[in-house]
Scaffold this motif. Structure first.
Motif: not given
Lengths: 508, 508
Positions: A211-222, B351-358, B364-371
């Motif tokens: 349930q941890t925020h996905s940003t944790f997994f990203k920070a680990c990769r960084l 890239e992170t692609n957590p459910e809550y941001l889908k 669509s691939g049309e946009v930039t997600d700056l995260k």
């Protein structure tokens, strides 16, 4: 016409662009800022009636504004007009009282004023000497907040007995707080392992609940951890989606048995309402000398109220904790507070000592140089707005703010409970309600997921409310996050009415 | 008194803290912001007469203010009074026209207004959908700036023929720009090497000249590069302290011969006036498939003027470039613009692609997600202030601003040249003059270093100017950075008079 001929420059004989350009001309500063204040005032008055989610297409802004920068200057009114006519209609209005998505980015008059003043002073406090008051203000604000949160004095920069060994820093995001502590934990583990440079990197392992925020997994990769060694530990409804310390122990032990080194465990207090048990996790991690970080980004703010503080019980046993006043403590973006129990463990990994920043104050060892606790070197005057919030509103009003949001969320939860078409999926702990249309009759779980997805899309299309979703276990769940700073009880009630009405159109 | 009794609440029958707390109460918003604007106006008027460097002791602020947060709210005037009496006297005034240290943190009325509005809207644009206009504004501002800098269209998000493959993002610091590109280059090199996870990490090597900002070496450590594989290549006066491509080639070839993989080269345009040759470095790096990043944090802003643009010649051959409008383009902190030629190379790693941001827009691939181009996930409304600066002032005035600072620096350089006690150590390229008292008569190099150190300390103690130093080669050098936004010619002349006078007291 003698005068004109004698001194043409003072009579605008030259075109505008030939005048001396003063970017901080006192009249412009006043005029532009007053126009900005007028805009903000209007915006707050009208935002309630604007669609929360805009209806614009990718690339719309370039079509409305110019694709190329202007050659010549324009009156500030032109800029403001384009802001009103082209930018505002394309915004998702996080400040709208009808915004219930993600998390509330709470705000206050004091915070905005503090940020404004910081922008104008525009000081860079990489070292104490580069701006003593900027560093001291940040340290003071963090120590005040530590007291509001009743953190142990080991996390404070200054205590009644003098300078402490712990300390804090204000960063931009939770990800940065995770990254810098991951790097400190990584370097300490490499040293313990007898690694030559990073040769033992593939032995280090990090852990968090699923349930941890996905940003944790990203920070680990960084930070260079091996993707194969980043463990996401499954949780379930039996622990209300909190991390099970028994399961954690087994995973850590198995890794040690396989010759790996548990390095860092991230415990979360308040993601989609899940709360990991801080004390039990710290006990397990201590057996393996792993760093424990608590991510209390959202729910940490609630812990300024005694009735919520128990979620941080045993925090004295963890290595670091971060929480974001830009989420729920009325402090506009960005403001993530990171506390560590031993500030040297951070600065050992993050210190830079270039010649041009050397100074007597640093060499005296009496001061904190905040550049050594963050990703970069440069930094804004970050402490001012947070101090202004606490100084102006005081503990009592800040607690009142939390309680009012929680009361509104409880009211919403009660409304959900009272309607048997719905279920609350995770028990509400704070001001976030995770709910859904529940399967009934011939409806399968898949049908219910689809109905909830439809409900969300229809709601969001009305422009009268904006909700986001998540997956809890394998269920599609709606997140109703209360707390946008212009929100009142009536907005929550209206949103519920809209949800009921929209649900009826789906379930008919 | 019937009315009072009938409706006591509206007559403050309850103590202040019982009133409903509205953190964005319209009257408070207006009143607090107007007080902040008054403060700023006064501050800009008076900052010239304040000591640039304060005379305070570590811990002073906690002694002046309270060590603990207040329980009850206070009128905003109390907060403002404490700001004036306790905070301002402890500031190093980066906004002072007598500030010549480090780099100028330039600013403008339009930028401050933009930042203020962004604080009030307080939107979080992690994805396009989370706030379309916030993402579009950032992309537009970056594409405008790319045109001002005459970057090749390969670095732009949108070109006249549609969406490009390149793109940019606004980050907080150059360090972040380096970190995210280092991570992308690291991951690509690992893939090329056939590494299982990070197992080949110890083979990767990164490079920069010894004049490169220390934050580069820190960013490399954060990204997990082996400390033994972070190469600082010596430079000397024969290349005006720029990186020698022949030397670079030798170092890279030696590493390849030793079984290592050159991964990333950082070229700097404008640290203490040194300019690395971008094209020649790119040619060398291309032979080894290494990523080339250009750090133009300070001097990049000058490249909006045709006469300085040659420093970026061959930029079309590099992989990424960053520059910071918060340094020299009138945009208050923080604002670092990173451009990459292939945006996917960044997002592959970030890239992170957590459910809550889908959401549909992302799919669509049309946009930039700056995260997906930055360290964290959350982000401010970063593009607004930069757009406001370009929209309001236009290219012409921005160029005028650069030229005016350069002219003042040239004037200072001429004054230094005309006094035979001094030497200019590195030829001035922009608005920074690196100079020193030169050895003469029986004075050794060591004596000269000591004299320059004394000169700096004495100058800074006067409160009438603030200069910093650095080492160039093994010489102690004073850096005179022109450009603080309230600065006029008279301030530069006064500083020079003070330098001359103070030098006389030392050299007598």
């Amino acid at each position: 016409m003698d005068i004109l001929d004698a001194n043409p420059i003072s009579f605008s004989a030259f075109p505008d662009d030939k005048a001396v350009f003063e970017p901080l001309n006192p009249e412009d500063v006043r005029a532009y800022l007053h126009k900005a204040v007028d805009f903000i005032s209007d915006y707050y008055t009208n935002v309630e009636s604007m669609p929360v989610l805009p209806n614009v297409k990718p690339g719309y802004l370039q079509d409305e504004l110019s694709a190329s920068p202007p050659t010549h200057s324009a009156p500030f009114d032109v800029t403001m007009k384009e802001l009103r006519t082209s930018v505002v209609p394309g915004m998702t209005h996080w400040a709208s009282p009808n915004f219930f998505a993600f998390f509330p980015s709470t705000n206050s008059a004091a915070a905005i004023a503090g940020n404004l003043i910081a922008s104008a002073m525009n000081t860079v406090g990489f070292t104490w000497q580069a701006s003593p008051a900027a560093t001291e203000m940040e340290v003071l604000a963090l120590d005040w907040l530590a007291q509001l949160l009743r953190l142990p004095t080991t996390f404070m920069n200054r205590t009644s007995t003098g300078r402490g060994t712990g300390g804090g820093v204000i960063l931009g995001t939770t990800s940065e707080a995770m990254l810098v502590t991951l790097v400190a934990a990584r370097d300490a583990a490499l040293r313990r392992s007898g690694s030559v440079g990073v040769s033992h990197m593939t032995r280090l392992v990090v852990y968090a609940a699923d349930q941890t925020h996905s940003t944790f997994f990203k920070a680990c990769r960084l930070a260079g951890f091996d993707p194969a060694n980043i463990r996401s530990i499954p949780t379930g409804s039996e622990t209300n989606y909190g991390l099970d310390p028994t399961k954690l122990l087994k995973v850590l032990q198995a890794d040690v048995d396989a010759g790996l080194m548990p390095t860092y465990v991230c415990a979360t207090v308040g993601t989609s309402n899940a709360v990991d048990p801080v004390g039990a996790i710290a006990d397990v991690a201590a057996m393996f000398n792993a760093w424990v970080h608590v991510d209390a980004a959202y729910a940490g703010s609630a812990c300024i109220c005694p009735e919520f503080r128990h979620h941080l019980d045993s925090v004295e046993h963890v290595d670091s904790i971060s929480m974001s006043p830009h989420k729920w403590l009325l402090t506009c973006l960005d403001c993530t507070c990171l506390y560590v129990r031993d500030a040297h463990r951070l600065s050992d990994s993050l210190e830079t000592n270039p010649e041009y920043l050397k100074n007597d104050a640093t060499e005296s060892g009496e001061v904190t140089d905040l550049k050594d606790m963050q990703v970069g070197v440069g930094r804004r005057f970050r402490g001012l707005k947070l101090w202004m919030v606490m100084r102006t509103y005081g503990t009592t009003k800040l607690q009142e703010h939390i309680r009012s949001d929680v009361a509104m969320a409880k009211m919403f939860e009660d409304l959900v409970h009272a309607d048997n078409r719905f279920e609350v999926v995770v028990p509400r702990n704070f001001a976030l309600v995770c709910f859904r249309i529940k399967p009934s009759g011939s409806m399968t779980e898949e049908d219910a997921d689809e109905a909830n997805r439809q409900l969300m899309e229809k709601l969001n299309k009305t422009g009268q409310a904006y909700l986001a979703h998540t997956m809890v276990g394998d269920k599609f769940v709606l997140r109703f996050a209360v707390g946008s700073s212009l929100q009142e009880e009536r907005h929550v009630r209206s949103a519920w009415d809209l949800i009921k009405k929209t649900t009826s159109t789906i379930m008919d």
